[in-house]
Design an enzyme around this catalytic site. Sequence first.
Site, PDB file in Angstrom:
ATOM      1  N   CYS A 167      -7.455  -1.209   8.509  1.00  9.98           N
ATOM      2  CA  CYS A 167      -6.126  -1.257   7.892  1.00  9.98           C
ATOM      3  C   CYS A 167      -5.691   0.139   7.466  1.00  9.98           C
ATOM      4  CB  CYS A 167      -6.132  -2.195   6.690  1.00  9.98           C
ATOM      5  SG  CYS A 167      -6.260  -3.948   7.127  1.00  9.98           S
ATOM      6  N   GLU A 180       0.836  -1.195   0.000  1.00 12.55           N
ATOM      7  CA  GLU A 180       0.000   0.000   0.000  1.00 12.55           C
ATOM      8  C   GLU A 180       0.875   1.251   0.000  1.00 12.55           C
ATOM      9  OE1 GLU A 180      -3.089  -0.131  -0.464  1.00 12.55           O
ATOM     10  OE2 GLU A 180      -3.610  -2.198   0.054  1.00 12.55           O
ATOM     11  N   HIS A 230      -0.782  -5.852   2.477  1.00 12.56           N
ATOM     12  CA  HIS A 230      -1.982  -6.684   2.520  1.00 12.56           C
ATOM     13  C   HIS A 230      -1.653  -8.072   1.967  1.00 12.56           C
ATOM     14  CE1 HIS A 230      -5.317  -3.514   3.003  1.00 12.56           C
ATOM     15  NE2 HIS A 230      -5.557  -4.466   3.871  1.00 12.56           N
TER      16      HIS A 230
END
Length: 217
Positions: A157, A93, A176
């Site tokens: 998250c 991410e 993730h």
Amino acid sequence: MTSLGTVLHKPIQVSLTPGGFGPFGEHTTNASWVAVQELQKLGLGDEVNLHVYEIPVEYQKVLDLIPSLWKRHNPELFIHVGVSGMATTVTLEKCGHNQGYKGLDNCCYCPDTHCCIQGGPDCLESIVDMDVVCNKITGPQLDVVISVSKDAGRYLCDFTYYTSLHLSHGRSAFIHVPPLGKPYTAEQLGRALQTIIGVMLGMLEHSTVKMNCLLEH
């Protein structure tokens, strides 16, 4: 003044938080926790001190725990690992988002403001270039596919990532993983985390050396 050699041989502090413990939706095992357990078995090398803490699926616990862990360890890098039921790759991410948190946590709570940090920027990016990390390990090194994302999901998250990025001035990363068996085993995910984090630390060390050389000259 501390010498460059001393800086390089100082133990590297890395904090890591798998999140969302317990069963995940229809999955009886949480892949993020299992992957981190595998990583702990493999380790990150003798020069890295790895500190692992559980983060529950609760907004307030995130706001309490993340600052306390930063204060306790002052890590070079704070890495967060979560499971995504939609993911089929190990996903890096790039950024965390401040707004849009409307989903209830495990205590049936969400922030009244629907944001992480009131007055904070809408988006914060990691100082780790996730595209470079992905490109460095694409190939025969791993038997998993790694991709990059700009949307961590606007739930715990994403909330955790933004909170950590805000506190660390970008010295955070979020990874993730897909559910176990869809398509990867725990061992594959553990090796993927080990490789990814190793590349990230190598990039940060290179940046630190470059900065120290510039300061010395």
